[in-house]
Scaffold this active site. Structure first.
Site, PDB file in Angstrom:
ATOM      1  N   GLY A   1      14.948   7.740  -9.513  1.00 18.31           N
ATOM      2  CA  GLY A   1      13.746   7.246 -10.190  1.00 18.31           C
ATOM      3  C   GLY A   1      12.901   6.433  -9.235  1.00 18.31           C
ATOM      4  O   GLY A   1      13.146   6.417  -8.033  1.00 18.31           O
ATOM      5  N   ASN A   2      11.882   5.764  -9.775  1.00 22.62           N
ATOM      6  CA  ASN A   2      11.084   4.868  -8.930  1.00 22.62           C
ATOM      7  C   ASN A   2      10.661   3.652  -9.749  1.00 22.62           C
ATOM      8  O   ASN A   2      10.972   3.551 -10.940  1.00 22.62           O
ATOM      9  CB  ASN A   2       9.895   5.613  -8.320  1.00 22.62           C
ATOM     10  CG  ASN A   2       8.945   6.123  -9.384  1.00 22.62           C
ATOM     11  OD1 ASN A   2       8.383   5.349 -10.158  1.00 22.62           O
ATOM     12  ND2 ASN A   2       8.782   7.431  -9.450  1.00 22.62           N
ATOM     13  N   ARG A   3       9.939   2.739  -9.118  1.00 22.23           N
ATOM     14  CA  ARG A   3       9.704   1.422  -9.727  1.00 22.23           C
ATOM     15  C   ARG A   3       8.472   1.358 -10.620  1.00 22.23           C
ATOM     16  O   ARG A   3       8.086   0.280 -11.068  1.00 22.23           O
ATOM     17  CB  ARG A   3       9.600   0.363  -8.627  1.00 22.23           C
ATOM     18  CG  ARG A   3      10.948   0.107  -7.954  1.00 22.23           C
ATOM     19  CD  ARG A   3      10.805  -0.903  -6.831  1.00 22.23           C
ATOM     20  NE  ARG A   3      10.149  -2.108  -7.292  1.00 22.23           N
ATOM     21  CZ  ARG A   3       9.380  -2.890  -6.543  1.00 22.23           C
ATOM     22  NH1 ARG A   3       9.161  -2.581  -5.297  1.00 22.23           N
ATOM     23  NH2 ARG A   3       8.821  -3.974  -7.055  1.00 22.23           N
ATOM     24  N   SER A   4       7.834   2.479 -10.904  1.00 13.90           N
ATOM     25  CA  SER A   4       6.641   2.439 -11.754  1.00 13.90           C
ATOM     26  C   SER A   4       7.005   1.910 -13.151  1.00 13.90           C
ATOM     27  O   SER A   4       7.934   2.409 -13.788  1.00 13.90           O
ATOM     28  CB  SER A   4       6.062   3.854 -11.860  1.00 13.90           C
ATOM     29  OG  SER A   4       5.034   3.857 -12.816  1.00 13.90           O
TER      30      SER A   4
ATOM     31  N   ALA B   1       3.716   8.048 -11.709  1.00 14.22           N
ATOM     32  CA  ALA B   1       4.301   8.253 -10.385  1.00 14.22           C
ATOM     33  C   ALA B   1       5.409   9.297 -10.522  1.00 14.22           C
ATOM     34  O   ALA B   1       6.595   8.955 -10.526  1.00 14.22           O
ATOM     35  CB  ALA B   1       4.847   6.934  -9.853  1.00 14.22           C
TER      36      ALA B   1
END
Ligand code: CTP
Length: 401
Positions: free
Chosen positions: A213-216, A280
Site C-alpha cells: 500500500g502507500n501513505r495516501s 494514489a
C-alpha cells in the site's frame, strides 16, 4: 468574490424540538456559527426542558426565540420576519410531534410557524424512538413533507435513548452541515455537472493477509468531493481503502486494487464533465498472489512486481482531466511532464516532503499547472480550499469549451 463555503454569510434558522438529542443542537449551532453563518435559534417549549435559550445565545451571539407572543421579542412587530430572512431553515432534532405539525400546516409554536412562513429550503433531522419513527402516522407525515420538497437528513441507525438499537438517532453534526452546504450551494457554478473524484491509495494483495500500500490518507480527494458538491455538482467519489466518513450527498464507490479502481472510474466517468484524480493508485502489483499466507523460512524473499495500467492516462472521453503529481524533487518540472504524457488539462503538483502538506494533513500547498501553461502557485490552504481553487480552474476550462 463570494466565500467558498456556502454557509459563510448564510442566515440559518435552527429550530430545536424536545428530544434527548436536543443537547446536540448546541453543537450544530456552534459549528454553524464557526462556519460563518448567522444562526437564529428557535426553541419549542419541550426543547427548553432539555436545553436553555442561554446556551444558544452564548454559542451564536444572537437573540434566541421561544415565544410567538413575547412583546419584548425583536420579532414582536412581524412574527414572520425570521422566516423571510432565512437562507435555509434546519429543524434538528425534529420530533414526531413537530413533523405532524409541519405536515398539517399547524403554526402553533415558533418552530412550526417559521417553517410554514418561509420560502427558503427546509431541512429536517429527525430524532425519536425507532417505533415512533416507524409508525404509520409518522411515515405518512414524512411522505407528505418529502412530496412538498422538505429535505430529510437521517435519522441514523444506532443506540437510542431507550437503550435499544434502531433507526431514530439524530445524524452527526458533520452530516447536518454537509446537507446544508449542498442545499445552499445547489445553484453554484457546477450545477448540472457530473464530477468524478478519486481518493486514497490502493492495496495490492500479496497473500490473504498482506498487501502493498502507500501513505495516501484520502483527505485531499474527500475535500475536493465536498467542494464540488458545495458548488452544485453531482459527485461520485471512487476511493481506495480509507478510514474517512462519506461526505453527505456524495456517492461513494469503494475499491481495493488499482485494477478495481480503473474499472470503477471507467464506469463512473461515462458521460461525466470532469475527473479529478487525487488518488494514489499503486503503479505495481505482485506478479502472483499466494493462496495461503507466505510463511517465514529464514531465507530472504524477493517479490516480483508487474506494472499496473495508468488509469487517467488510458481514459478516452471529452471530460476535463485533472491529475496530481506528488513529488519529492523537481516538483514543477516532473509535474509538467505528466500533462503531456497523460493527456491532462491540469495538474496539481505538490512536494510531499514540505511541512504541513501532503499525506495525512488537513492542509496542502500546491501549484496548479495548466496544459495552457498557466501556473498558480497557491499558499498553504486547507484541503477544502485547495479543492475550490482546483474547481475554479475546472469551471474555467469547461466554460472555454
Ligand atoms: N495515476 C493513475 N494511474 C496510476 C498511477 C497514477 O491514474 N496507475 C494518476 C494519479 O492519480 C495522479 C497522476 O496519475 O493523478 C500522477 O500520479 P503519479 O504517481 O505522480 O504519476 P506516475 O505516472 O505514477 O509517475 P511516477 O510515479 O513515476 O512519478
Amino acid at each position: 468574490m463570494p466565500h467558498d463555503d456556502p454557509l459563510h454569510g448564510a442566515r440559518i434558522v435552527l429550530g430545536v424540538c424536545g428530544s434527548i438529542a436536543s443537547y446536540k443542537a448546541a453543537d450544530i449551532a456552534s459549528k454553524l456559527t464557526q462556519a460563518g453563518a448567522d444562526v437564529d435559534v428557535v426553541l419549542t417549549d419541550s426543547a427548553q426542558k432539555f436545553v436553555a435559550p442561554l446556551t444558544f445565545r452564548a454559542l451564536t451571539g444572537r437573540p434566541v426565540f421561544t415565544d410567538m407572543y413575547d412583546p419584548q421579542s425583536p420579532l414582536a412587530e412581524e412574527h414572520v420576519a425570521l422566516a423571510r430572512a432565512a437562507s435555509a431553515m434546519l429543524i434538528a432534532p425534529a420530533s414526531a410531534t413537530t413533523l405532524a405539525r409541519l405536515a398539517h400546516g399547524m403554526a402553533d409554536n415558533m418552530v412550526a410557524l417559521t417553517a410554514l412562513a418561509t420560502t427558503a429550503p427546509v431541512l429536517v433531522a429527525p430524532a425519536m424512538d425507532a417505533q415512533m419513527w416507524a409508525h404509520a402516522a409518522t411515515q405518512a407525515n414524512v411522505a407528505l413533507l418529502r412530496g412538498r420538497g422538505v429535505i430529510f437528513v437521517g435519522p441514523a441507525e444506532g443506540r437510542l435513548a431507550s437503550g435499544h438499537m434502531g433507526l431514530g438517532r439524530l445524524v452527526e453534526t458533520d452530516v447536518v452541515l454537509g446537507a446544508l452546504r449542498q442545499t445552499l450551494g445547489a445553484s453554484g457554478d457546477l450545477a448540472g455537472r457530473r464530477v468524478v473524484v478519486s481518493a486514497g491509495g490502493t492495496h495490492e494483495p500479496l497473500d490473504p493477509v498482506r498487501f502493498i500500500g502507500n501513505r495516501s490518507s484520502g483527505k485531499m480527494g474527500f475535500a475536493i468531493a465536498e467542494a464540488a458538491r458545495d458548488r452544485g455538482a453531482q459527485v461520485a467519489l471512487v476511493c481506495g481503502p480509507v478510514a474517512l466518513a462519506t461526505p453527505y450527498g456524495v456517492s461513494r464507490i469503494d475499491v481495493r486494487t488499482t485494477d478495481d479502481m480503473a474499472s470503477a472510474i471507467g464506469h463512473a466517468t461515462n458521460g461525466c464533465d470532469a475527473l479529478i484524480m487525487a488518488a494514489a493508485p499503486a503503479d505495481f502489483r505482485p506478479a502472483a498472489v499466494a493462496d495461503q499466507k507466505i510463511k517465514r523460512t529464514g531465507a530472504s524473499l524477493s517479490l516480483e512486481l508487474v506494472p499496473n495500467a495508468d488509469i487517467i492516462g488510458g481514459l478516452q472521453g471529452g471530460f476535463v482531466k485533472v491529475g496530481f503529481a506528488a513529488e519529492t524533487e523537481q516538483v514543477n518540472a516532473n509535474a509538467s511532464g505528466k500533462i503531456a504524457k497523460k493527456g491532462l488539462d491540469l495538474i496539481v503538483a505538490n512536494d510531499v516532503t514540505a511541512p504541513q502538506a501532503g499525506f495525512g494533513h488537513d492542509t496542502n500547498r500546491v501549484t496548479l499547472i495548466g496544459a495552457d501553461g498557466r501556473i498558480d502557485e497557491l499558499p498553504l490552504l486547507s484541503k477544502y480550499d485547495v479543492g475550490h481553487r482546483i474547481l475554479d480552474r475546472v469551471v474555467a476550462i469547461l466554460a472555454s469549451r
